[in-house]
Design a protein around this motif. Structure first.
Motif, PDB file in Angstrom:
ATOM      1  N   LYS A  33      42.647  28.403  24.801  1.00 48.78           N
ATOM      2  CA  LYS A  33      42.108  29.655  25.348  1.00 48.78           C
ATOM      3  C   LYS A  33      41.020  30.221  24.456  1.00 48.78           C
ATOM      4  O   LYS A  33      39.983  30.670  24.917  1.00 48.78           O
ATOM      5  N   ARG A  34      41.263  30.201  23.152  1.00 48.24           N
ATOM      6  CA  ARG A  34      40.296  30.773  22.200  1.00 48.24           C
ATOM      7  C   ARG A  34      38.980  30.009  22.224  1.00 48.24           C
ATOM      8  O   ARG A  34      37.914  30.593  22.156  1.00 48.24           O
ATOM      9  N   CYS A  94      37.938  28.290  24.727  1.00 44.82           N
ATOM     10  CA  CYS A  94      37.500  28.193  26.131  1.00 44.82           C
ATOM     11  C   CYS A  94      37.255  26.735  26.525  1.00 44.82           C
ATOM     12  O   CYS A  94      36.248  26.415  27.157  1.00 44.82           O
ATOM     13  N   THR A 109      37.686  26.440  30.781  1.00 42.83           N
ATOM     14  CA  THR A 109      37.349  27.730  31.340  1.00 42.83           C
ATOM     15  C   THR A 109      37.531  27.691  32.857  1.00 42.83           C
ATOM     16  O   THR A 109      36.873  26.902  33.533  1.00 42.83           O
ATOM     17  N   TYR A 163      43.163  38.312  35.008  1.00 44.43           N
ATOM     18  CA  TYR A 163      43.280  38.337  33.545  1.00 44.43           C
ATOM     19  C   TYR A 163      44.741  38.549  33.140  1.00 44.43           C
ATOM     20  O   TYR A 163      45.251  37.859  32.256  1.00 44.43           O
ATOM     21  N   ASN A 174      39.788  34.341  31.215  1.00 45.31           N
ATOM     22  CA  ASN A 174      39.833  34.828  29.841  1.00 45.31           C
ATOM     23  C   ASN A 174      39.175  36.203  29.730  1.00 45.31           C
ATOM     24  O   ASN A 174      38.554  36.701  30.679  1.00 45.31           O
ATOM     25  N   GLU A 175      39.298  36.806  28.560  1.00 48.62           N
ATOM     26  CA  GLU A 175      38.790  38.163  28.357  1.00 48.62           C
ATOM     27  C   GLU A 175      37.280  38.250  28.518  1.00 48.62           C
ATOM     28  O   GLU A 175      36.754  39.218  29.059  1.00 48.62           O
ATOM     29  N   SER A 176      36.579  37.224  28.077  1.00 48.91           N
ATOM     30  CA  SER A 176      35.126  37.210  28.204  1.00 48.91           C
ATOM     31  C   SER A 176      34.709  37.268  29.672  1.00 48.91           C
ATOM     32  O   SER A 176      33.784  37.996  30.043  1.00 48.91           O
ATOM     33  N   GLN A 177      35.394  36.505  30.517  1.00 50.02           N
ATOM     34  CA  GLN A 177      35.083  36.523  31.945  1.00 50.02           C
ATOM     35  C   GLN A 177      35.404  37.892  32.546  1.00 50.02           C
ATOM     36  O   GLN A 177      34.639  38.417  33.357  1.00 50.02           O
ATOM     37  N   ARG A 213      35.343  40.786  30.998  1.00 47.16           N
ATOM     38  CA  ARG A 213      34.325  41.739  30.527  1.00 47.16           C
ATOM     39  C   ARG A 213      33.009  41.570  31.289  1.00 47.16           C
ATOM     40  O   ARG A 213      32.323  42.542  31.584  1.00 47.16           O
ATOM     41  N   THR A 214      32.669  40.330  31.613  1.00 47.05           N
ATOM     42  CA  THR A 214      31.434  40.086  32.374  1.00 47.05           C
ATOM     43  C   THR A 214      31.544  40.694  33.764  1.00 47.05           C
ATOM     44  O   THR A 214      30.630  41.385  34.226  1.00 47.05           O
ATOM     45  N   GLU A 256      33.540  43.063  34.682  1.00 48.97           N
ATOM     46  CA  GLU A 256      33.631  44.508  34.500  1.00 48.97           C
ATOM     47  C   GLU A 256      32.232  45.115  34.334  1.00 48.97           C
ATOM     48  O   GLU A 256      31.909  46.131  34.952  1.00 48.97           O
TER      49      GLU A 256
END
Length: 156
Positions: free
Chosen positions: A84-85, A87, A90, A115, A121-124, A126-127, A129
């Motif tokens: 996960k870290r 990715c 993904t 999520y 993942n968190e990056s996705q 945030r994008t 969002e």
């Protein structure tokens, strides 16, 4: 006091091999230059030495990666965290392009649920969002401008 005399390094196969070996052991250019009494500028300008450093660092990277992965074989939880870290796998996010503020908010709700379920993942998140918030704010500004125009026309 006598100044240190400079000497031009003759780049031989032995020097190239030593440079590669030191890079493979994790030495940076300054340490390699000090260890072999070679100017750091020579290390960064000589094509053969630069390639030797690159090969050595690549070998070190492979060795470290292999070692990390071997240590994770017995621990599935750490494997999942690493995957996960980094990715490595993904997931694709299936969210359509918003055309209304409601769709933007629906996308955000869907992404938040995905999520929470571990599907993205968190990056996705945030994008999605950021895009949703941007769209919603633009919609609100446009709607506010329309109201102002209608009020101005009413009181003319």
């Amino acid at each position: 006091m006598k100044a240190k005399t400079r000497h031009k390094t003759q780049v031989t196969e032995e020097i190239i091999s030593q440079v590669q070996e030191l890079a493979k052991q994790g030495f940076n250019n300054i340490l390699i230059s000090q260890s072999l009494n070679i100017a750091t500028q020579t290390l960064s300008t000589n094509k053969e030495l630069k390639e030797a450093i690159h090969r050595g660092k690549l070998e070190l990277s492979k060795k470290v990666t292999s070692s990390i992965l071997e240590s994770l074989e017995s621990n599935p939880t750490n494997q999942q965290l690493l995957v996960k870290r980094l990715c490595l796998f993904t997931p694709l996010v299936d969210i359509k392009k918003p055309t209304t503020a409601k769709e933007a908010l629906d996308n955000l709700a869907t992404a938040t649920k995905q999520y929470a379920d571990g599907a993205i993942n968190e990056s996705q998140l945030r994008t999605i969002e950021a895009v949703s918030n941007s769209y919603t704010k633009a919609y609100e500004v446009t709607e506010l401008e329309d109201r102002i125009i209608k009020l101005e026309e009413k009181f003319k």
